[in-house]
Design a protein around this motif. Structure first.
Motif, PDB file in Angstrom:
ATOM      1  N   VAL A  56       7.287  34.996   3.830  1.00 28.32           N
ATOM      2  CA  VAL A  56       8.376  34.101   3.426  1.00 28.32           C
ATOM      3  C   VAL A  56       9.425  34.076   4.534  1.00 28.32           C
ATOM      4  CG1 VAL A  56       8.067  34.330   0.925  1.00 28.32           C
ATOM      5  CG2 VAL A  56       9.541  35.938   2.135  1.00 28.32           C
ATOM      6  N   ARG A  57      10.042  32.931   4.707  1.00 28.98           N
ATOM      7  CA  ARG A  57      11.006  32.731   5.794  1.00 28.98           C
ATOM      8  C   ARG A  57      12.124  33.774   5.787  1.00 28.98           C
ATOM      9  NH1 ARG A  57      12.328  28.968   9.402  1.00 28.98           N
ATOM     10  NH2 ARG A  57      14.523  28.592   9.878  1.00 28.98           N
ATOM     11  N   GLU A  58      12.698  34.024   4.599  1.00 29.19           N
ATOM     12  CA  GLU A  58      13.821  34.964   4.512  1.00 29.19           C
ATOM     13  C   GLU A  58      13.417  36.353   5.012  1.00 29.19           C
ATOM     14  OE1 GLU A  58      12.762  33.093   1.831  1.00 29.19           O
ATOM     15  OE2 GLU A  58      14.294  31.553   2.051  1.00 29.19           O
ATOM     16  N   GLY A  59      12.223  36.788   4.677  1.00 28.93           N
ATOM     17  CA  GLY A  59      11.760  38.098   5.120  1.00 28.93           C
ATOM     18  C   GLY A  59      11.541  38.156   6.616  1.00 28.93           C
ATOM     19  N   ALA A  60      10.945  37.116   7.167  1.00 28.62           N
ATOM     20  CA  ALA A  60      10.654  37.086   8.600  1.00 28.62           C
ATOM     21  C   ALA A  60      11.929  37.021   9.438  1.00 28.62           C
ATOM     22  CB  ALA A  60       9.754  35.901   8.925  1.00 28.62           C
ATOM     23  N   LEU A  61      12.993  36.428   8.870  1.00 27.88           N
ATOM     24  CA  LEU A  61      14.242  36.251   9.618  1.00 27.88           C
ATOM     25  C   LEU A  61      15.284  37.329   9.336  1.00 27.88           C
ATOM     26  CD1 LEU A  61      14.685  32.387   9.267  1.00 27.88           C
ATOM     27  CD2 LEU A  61      13.610  33.661  11.132  1.00 27.88           C
ATOM     28  N   THR A  62      14.978  38.266   8.465  1.00 25.45           N
ATOM     29  CA  THR A  62      15.924  39.311   8.090  1.00 25.45           C
ATOM     30  C   THR A  62      16.333  40.158   9.291  1.00 25.45           C
ATOM     31  OG1 THR A  62      15.044  39.445   5.860  1.00 25.45           O
ATOM     32  CG2 THR A  62      16.192  41.392   6.656  1.00 25.45           C
ATOM     33  N   ASP A  63      17.622  40.472   9.362  1.00 25.35           N
ATOM     34  CA  ASP A  63      18.121  41.384  10.393  1.00 25.35           C
ATOM     35  C   ASP A  63      17.599  42.779  10.073  1.00 25.35           C
ATOM     36  OD1 ASP A  63      19.588  43.252  11.908  1.00 25.35           O
ATOM     37  OD2 ASP A  63      21.315  41.937  11.992  1.00 25.35           O
ATOM     38  N   LEU A  64      16.876  43.352  11.003  1.00 24.02           N
ATOM     39  CA  LEU A  64      16.272  44.671  10.806  1.00 24.02           C
ATOM     40  C   LEU A  64      17.023  45.739  11.588  1.00 24.02           C
ATOM     41  CD1 LEU A  64      12.557  43.497  11.108  1.00 24.02           C
ATOM     42  CD2 LEU A  64      13.800  44.068   9.009  1.00 24.02           C
ATOM     43  N   GLY A  65      18.314  45.569  11.709  1.00 23.87           N
ATOM     44  CA  GLY A  65      19.127  46.549  12.424  1.00 23.87           C
ATOM     45  C   GLY A  65      19.237  46.219  13.900  1.00 23.87           C
ATOM     46  N   GLY A  66      19.565  44.971  14.185  1.00 25.76           N
ATOM     47  CA  GLY A  66      19.743  44.565  15.572  1.00 25.76           C
ATOM     48  C   GLY A  66      18.572  43.786  16.141  1.00 25.76           C
ATOM     49  N   TYR A  67      17.550  43.570  15.361  1.00 19.52           N
ATOM     50  CA  TYR A  67      16.426  42.747  15.793  1.00 19.52           C
ATOM     51  C   TYR A  67      15.818  42.067  14.579  1.00 19.52           C
ATOM     52  CZ  TYR A  67      13.511  46.625  14.167  1.00 19.52           C
ATOM     53  OH  TYR A  67      12.911  47.600  13.397  1.00 19.52           O
TER      54      TYR A  67
END
Length: 104
Positions: free
Chosen positions: A16-27
Motif C-alpha cells: 500500500v502506498r502509505e506503507g511504502a512512503l512511511t518515514d522509517l527514521g530518516g529514510y
C-alpha cells in the motif's frame, strides 16, 4: 511486507502506498521519482548480506534487469496517475505501461 500481518516482516507494508512512503527514521522504502534515495533499491543492490533483500537464505533474488525495471518504475511514478495509486490493478497497468513505453 504485504497484507498478511502474520507473514509480514519488520512490520513494513509495501503493498500500500502509505506503507511504502512511511518515514522509517530518516529514510523511506520508496521515494517516488528518486530510486537512488529509495531504501527498497538500496536493499536490492547492497553487498551486505545482512541487509540484502530478499535475504540470501530464501534462495530468491531479482535479476539486474528486474531491479532496473523497478528503478525506472519508481523514477516515473510521480508522472503516473496518482489518483489510483492504491489500486493494485492500476499499479500493474502502470508497470506494463512503463515496460511498453520506456524499455527497449
Amino acid at each position: 511486507h504485504g497484507p498478511d500481518k502474520g507473514q509480514r516482516k519488520a512490520d513494513l507494508r509495501l503493498d500500500v502506498r502509505e506503507g511504502a512512503l512511511t518515514d522509517l527514521g530518516g529514510y523511506q522504502s520508496v521515494v517516488p521519482g528518486k530510486p537512488d534515495q529509495s531504501e527498497l533499491i538500496a536493499r536490492l543492490l547492497t553487498e551486505d548480506k545482512d541487509e540484502l533483500m530478499p535475504p540470501p537464505k530464501t534462495g530468491k533474488a531479482l535479476s539486474q534487469g528486474e531491479i532496473e525495471i523497478l528503478g525506472k518504475w519508481l523514477q516515473v511514478q510521480p508522472l503516473l496517475n496518482q489518483r489510483a495509486a492504491n489500486s493494485r490493478l492500476n499499479q500493474l497497468n502502470d508497470l506494463f505501461f512503463l515496460l511498453d513505453h520506456t524499455i527497449m
